[in-house]
Write a protein that holds these residues in place. Structure first.
Motif, PDB file in Angstrom:
ATOM      1  N   TYR A  95      54.344 -14.137  29.614  1.00 65.76           N
ATOM      2  CA  TYR A  95      55.766 -14.976  28.786  1.00 65.76           C
ATOM      3  C   TYR A  95      56.142 -15.177  27.854  1.00 65.76           C
ATOM      4  CZ  TYR A  95      56.113 -14.327  34.632  1.00 65.76           C
ATOM      5  OH  TYR A  95      56.343 -14.340  35.853  1.00 65.76           O
ATOM      6  N   PRO A 108      63.744 -12.240  27.558  1.00 66.06           N
ATOM      7  CA  PRO A 108      63.649 -12.807  29.072  1.00 66.06           C
ATOM      8  C   PRO A 108      63.741 -11.679  29.978  1.00 66.06           C
ATOM      9  CG  PRO A 108      65.920 -13.896  27.561  1.00 66.06           C
ATOM     10  CD  PRO A 108      65.267 -12.605  26.858  1.00 66.06           C
ATOM     11  N   GLY A 141      60.053 -19.456  35.344  1.00 61.57           N
ATOM     12  CA  GLY A 141      61.021 -20.215  35.121  1.00 61.57           C
ATOM     13  C   GLY A 141      60.463 -21.521  34.147  1.00 61.57           C
ATOM     14  N   VAL A 142      59.236 -21.676  34.213  1.00 66.22           N
ATOM     15  CA  VAL A 142      58.488 -22.150  32.912  1.00 66.22           C
ATOM     16  C   VAL A 142      59.593 -22.146  31.923  1.00 66.22           C
ATOM     17  CG1 VAL A 142      57.095 -24.130  32.856  1.00 66.22           C
ATOM     18  CG2 VAL A 142      57.644 -24.352  34.769  1.00 66.22           C
ATOM     19  N   LEU A 144      60.662 -20.112  30.582  1.00 69.63           N
ATOM     20  CA  LEU A 144      61.919 -19.311  29.990  1.00 69.63           C
ATOM     21  C   LEU A 144      62.675 -20.767  29.317  1.00 69.63           C
ATOM     22  CD1 LEU A 144      63.354 -17.036  32.237  1.00 69.63           C
ATOM     23  CD2 LEU A 144      63.173 -15.999  29.864  1.00 69.63           C
ATOM     24  N   ALA A 145      62.268 -21.818  30.123  1.00 67.53           N
ATOM     25  CA  ALA A 145      63.367 -22.949  30.208  1.00 67.53           C
ATOM     26  C   ALA A 145      61.969 -23.506  28.835  1.00 67.53           C
ATOM     27  CB  ALA A 145      62.902 -23.642  30.915  1.00 67.53           C
ATOM     28  N   ILE A 146      60.330 -23.437  28.262  1.00 63.30           N
ATOM     29  CA  ILE A 146      60.200 -23.485  27.535  1.00 63.30           C
ATOM     30  C   ILE A 146      60.172 -22.981  26.338  1.00 63.30           C
ATOM     31  CG2 ILE A 146      57.423 -24.145  26.031  1.00 63.30           C
ATOM     32  CD1 ILE A 146      56.894 -24.709  29.209  1.00 63.30           C
ATOM     33  N   LEU A 148      63.417 -21.241  25.641  1.00 63.01           N
ATOM     34  CA  LEU A 148      64.090 -20.929  24.492  1.00 63.01           C
ATOM     35  C   LEU A 148      64.637 -22.130  24.404  1.00 63.01           C
ATOM     36  CD1 LEU A 148      66.704 -19.438  28.222  1.00 63.01           C
ATOM     37  CD2 LEU A 148      65.729 -18.201  26.028  1.00 63.01           C
ATOM     38  N   GLY A 149      64.095 -23.591  24.931  1.00 66.81           N
ATOM     39  CA  GLY A 149      64.103 -24.756  24.010  1.00 66.81           C
ATOM     40  C   GLY A 149      63.460 -24.591  22.630  1.00 66.81           C
ATOM     41  N   TYR A 150      62.527 -24.354  22.247  1.00 64.58           N
ATOM     42  CA  TYR A 150      62.029 -23.966  21.481  1.00 64.58           C
ATOM     43  C   TYR A 150      62.904 -23.431  20.362  1.00 64.58           C
ATOM     44  CZ  TYR A 150      58.426 -22.562  17.970  1.00 64.58           C
ATOM     45  OH  TYR A 150      58.087 -22.145  16.555  1.00 64.58           O
TER      46      TYR A 150
END
Length: 410
Positions: A95, A108, A141-142, A144-146, A148-150
């Motif tokens: 991922y 994604p 989901g985790v 993707l969140a990490i 996109l946050g990066y």
């Protein structure tokens, strides 16, 4: 946030990702069916080897190589999943790699495809269960969140770095402006001191000598008194010229064009001699973006114009002079054209090289060279003279001539 502030974060993420890949691959080998363990171990070893090679050779800047490496890694993972369903756990590091190496929405999309493959592998190993589906989905989901946050953090860091660079440049410009203002203030102080001391003293000496000459016009010492008076007058003229050179012109409030027009209406105004000043009144007129050159450039151009007009008035017998000011991208051009008698460039160059006469032209050339500009003097006997000067706003190398000056017959 400066780019260096992200270095520990990036390093920690990379080390954690490396350990995750190696640890999960080892766990897959341990949990594999004994009958398939040899094939699983071979595929896991190949996957770890390809991953290690890509970690060294593949970079986000090398797009083709990085995507080929990611595709090879994905194929090995699919083959490993086909042999051992436990290899579905390796989808988590995939991922992060997909989000890191693939552009825009391709990352994604790859995460969604990998999630479907992982869920199908889990279902093949132990049947379709809620945990077998929810687990990969939550992991996706985790990730993707990490990821996109990066990306958002990296964008913010880049914007802040750009802002920091602009602030540093603005601080440098401010320091340069302060140095220029300090230099101009010091020049003004010296000019005032010269005017109040040397110039006033010479003026007093000249007046006293004149009184002495009138008191005894036929005395034996009159020739010496007259010579002393003439010497004092010449020294006073030189002192006043030096004061005028040191005193900063009123450019800060009026601007260069307004200062030239003020000179044309006052000092340069005399019967039979006309000075026309032409230039852009506003930035929209034309020729540039900034309507006003830097103070140092404006001061130099004003002095050059004063010298050129003075030469035209005193030596060329000109009746009309045109002073034209042009703002160019990153530079300012000044041209002073008269309709006087002109001169012979070769003869003037020879006298100037020998140190005799035409100090004004030599001083102009030296001033232009110090500011990294270009000078051209075009003249011929009986055809007038054109002096063209172009000065950059910020010369790359102070004292270097960027455009060779030449004296060419018109």
């Amino acid at each position: 946030m400066h780019r260096d502030a992200l270095a520990p974060v990036v390093l920690g993420l990379r080390v954690g990702l490396h350990l995750l890949v190696v640890g999960v691959a080892a766990l897959v080998v341990v949990l594999a069916d004994p009958a398939d363990r040899t094939a699983v171990a071979a595929l896991a070893a190949a996957l770890v080897a390809v991953y290690a090679a890509g970690a060294v050779l593949a970079r986000p800047g090398r797009r083709v190589r990085s995507r080929v490496w990611l595709a090879a890694l994905g194929l090995l993972w699919v083959a490993l999943v086909a042999v051992s369903p436990q290899a579905a756990y390796l989808v988590f590091p995939l991922y992060f790699l997909s989000l890191h190496l693939l552009p825009r929405w391709w990352g994604p999309a790859a995460v969604v495809v990998a999630t479907v493959v992982a869920a199908l592998a889990t279902a093949r190993g132990g049947g379709l269960t809620v945990g077998g589906v929810v687990g990969p989905v939550l992991a996706a989901g985790v990730a993707l969140a990490i990821g996109l946050g990066y990306r958002a953090l990296a964008r913010e860091a880049a914007e802040r770095e750009l802002l920091l660079a602009e602030l540093v440049a603005a601080r440098a410009d401010l320091a340069a402006s302060e140095r220029t203002a300090g230099a101009l203030a010091e020049r003004a102080r010296i000019a005032r001191d010269l005017h109040d001391t040397v110039a006033q003293g010479l003026s007093s000496i000249q007046l006293l000598l004149h009184v002495a000459e009138r008191a005894d016009p036929r005395g034996p010492g009159v020739p010496h008194v007259r010579l002393a008076r003439d010497t004092a007058a010449a020294s006073l003229a030189e002192a006043r010229a030096l004061i005028a050179e040191l005193a900063p012109p009123p450019l800060a409030d009026q601007g260069l064009l307004a200062a030239l027009r003020r000179l044309a209406a006052t000092q340069w105004s005399r019967p039979g001699f006309v000075v026309d000043v032409v230039g852009p009144d506003r930035a929209a007129d034309g020729e540039v973006g900034d309507a006003e050159p830097p103070v140092q450039v404006a001061t130099a151009l004003l002095r050059i114009a004063q010298g050129a007009v003075a030469n035209a008035a005193q030596h060329s017998g000109a009746a009309r002079v045109e002073v034209r000011l042009q703002r160019l991208p990153g530079a300012t051009r000044l041209s002073v054209v008269d309709d006087g008698c002109g001169f012979e460039p070769a003869a003037v160059a020879e006298r100037t090289a020998g140190g005799a006469g035409h100090f004004g032209l030599r001083a102009v050339r030296e001033r232009v060279e110090q500011l990294g500009g270009g000078l051209a003097v075009r003249t011929a006997v009986g055809r007038g003279t054109a002096v063209e000067v172009e000065l950059p706003d910020a010369p790359a190398v102070p004292g270097q001539l960027t455009a060779t000056g030449a004296e060419v017959p018109a």
